[in-house]
Design a protein around this motif. Sequence first.
Motif, PDB file in Angstrom:
ATOM      1  N   LYS A 141     -82.095   0.398   9.535  1.00 33.48           N
ATOM      2  CA  LYS A 141     -82.912  -0.018  10.673  1.00 33.48           C
ATOM      3  C   LYS A 141     -82.507  -1.439  11.048  1.00 33.48           C
ATOM      4  O   LYS A 141     -82.358  -2.285  10.171  1.00 33.48           O
ATOM      5  N   MET A 142     -82.345  -1.694  12.357  1.00 32.94           N
ATOM      6  CA  MET A 142     -81.945  -3.022  12.808  1.00 32.94           C
ATOM      7  C   MET A 142     -82.725  -3.401  14.062  1.00 32.94           C
ATOM      8  O   MET A 142     -82.941  -2.575  14.947  1.00 32.94           O
ATOM      9  N   ASP A 143     -83.118  -4.657  14.123  1.00 30.35           N
ATOM     10  CA  ASP A 143     -83.780  -5.214  15.297  1.00 30.35           C
ATOM     11  C   ASP A 143     -83.024  -6.473  15.707  1.00 30.35           C
ATOM     12  O   ASP A 143     -82.990  -7.454  14.964  1.00 30.35           O
ATOM     13  N   ARG A 144     -82.425  -6.429  16.883  1.00 30.92           N
ATOM     14  CA  ARG A 144     -81.618  -7.560  17.339  1.00 30.92           C
ATOM     15  C   ARG A 144     -82.479  -8.762  17.691  1.00 30.92           C
ATOM     16  O   ARG A 144     -82.030  -9.904  17.611  1.00 30.92           O
ATOM     17  N   ASN A 145     -83.726  -8.525  18.105  1.00 35.75           N
ATOM     18  CA  ASN A 145     -84.600  -9.634  18.482  1.00 35.75           C
ATOM     19  C   ASN A 145     -85.018 -10.464  17.272  1.00 35.75           C
ATOM     20  O   ASN A 145     -85.031 -11.693  17.319  1.00 35.75           O
ATOM     21  N   THR A 146     -85.386  -9.781  16.194  1.00 38.85           N
ATOM     22  CA  THR A 146     -85.835 -10.492  14.991  1.00 38.85           C
ATOM     23  C   THR A 146     -84.720 -10.685  13.968  1.00 38.85           C
ATOM     24  O   THR A 146     -84.929 -11.350  12.955  1.00 38.85           O
ATOM     25  N   ARG A 147     -83.566 -10.073  14.227  1.00 37.80           N
ATOM     26  CA  ARG A 147     -82.418 -10.095  13.307  1.00 37.80           C
ATOM     27  C   ARG A 147     -82.780  -9.446  11.973  1.00 37.80           C
ATOM     28  O   ARG A 147     -82.227  -9.787  10.927  1.00 37.80           O
ATOM     29  N   GLU A 148     -83.684  -8.490  12.001  1.00 35.59           N
ATOM     30  CA  GLU A 148     -84.113  -7.810  10.781  1.00 35.59           C
ATOM     31  C   GLU A 148     -83.196  -6.630  10.489  1.00 35.59           C
ATOM     32  O   GLU A 148     -82.856  -5.851  11.381  1.00 35.59           O
ATOM     33  N   VAL A 149     -82.805  -6.500   9.215  1.00 35.43           N
ATOM     34  CA  VAL A 149     -81.952  -5.395   8.775  1.00 35.43           C
ATOM     35  C   VAL A 149     -82.578  -4.754   7.549  1.00 35.43           C
ATOM     36  O   VAL A 149     -82.828  -5.438   6.541  1.00 35.43           O
TER      37      VAL A 149
END
Length: 235
Positions: A141-149
């Motif tokens: 799972k990746m979120d470009r806004n929060t840079r969470e991986v």
Amino acid sequence: MHILMIEDNESVCEMIEMFFLKEEWQATFVHNGQEGLDLYQKDPEQFDLVVLDIMLPGLDGITICKEIRKGSESVPIIMLTAKDTESDEVIGLEVGADDYVTKPFSPLTLIARIKSLIRRVKIKQEGSDTADYEIETEHLKMDRNTREVILYDKELKNLTPKEFDLLYTLSNSPRRVFSREQLLQLVWDYEYFGDERTVDAHIKKLRQKLSENGPQVIQTVWGVGYKFDDTGSID
């Protein structure tokens, strides 16, 4: 934006400073490696980006880059390398630099690289508290806004900006094979003129970090390039 530039050539610094001022960027110039590292470590939060020469008096750029990365995986680092020291470019990327510029270089080239890097590492604050992910595959799972991986149900917190962008690009099209040239254009946002060692160095470092969470998800397609596949264990 506040840039720390550690470069022993004062004439180069004076020239670059004029271009930074045109961009309305604040810059601090240090001509000794140890002094530059000491200044950074005294207050890391004041610097938004580091431009770092490899050959420096006091302490070399490779060592400085390693020390900076011990405290921060997120601050963007651009290394300056001599034209005839290709191994330095690869080593610099492997120890955590996000990009490199080969000497001699045009100030406009350095400005373009800085803008490209900053554009990609800037975190968007709006919507950062949502639980939605832009990319959701079987194990990633990746979120470009929060840079969470999230990989194999465990969070990855130590990816550099370029490593994040590289993983995002590959995983956004699972099982699609990307050539090194395509990755250079998509991830670095400009031409590297066939210097594919940049991709290989980042892939090597990224794989090392990903393997800490579970089976490898980046696969080499020999003679072509790389692809993301988390449907099973990959050697």
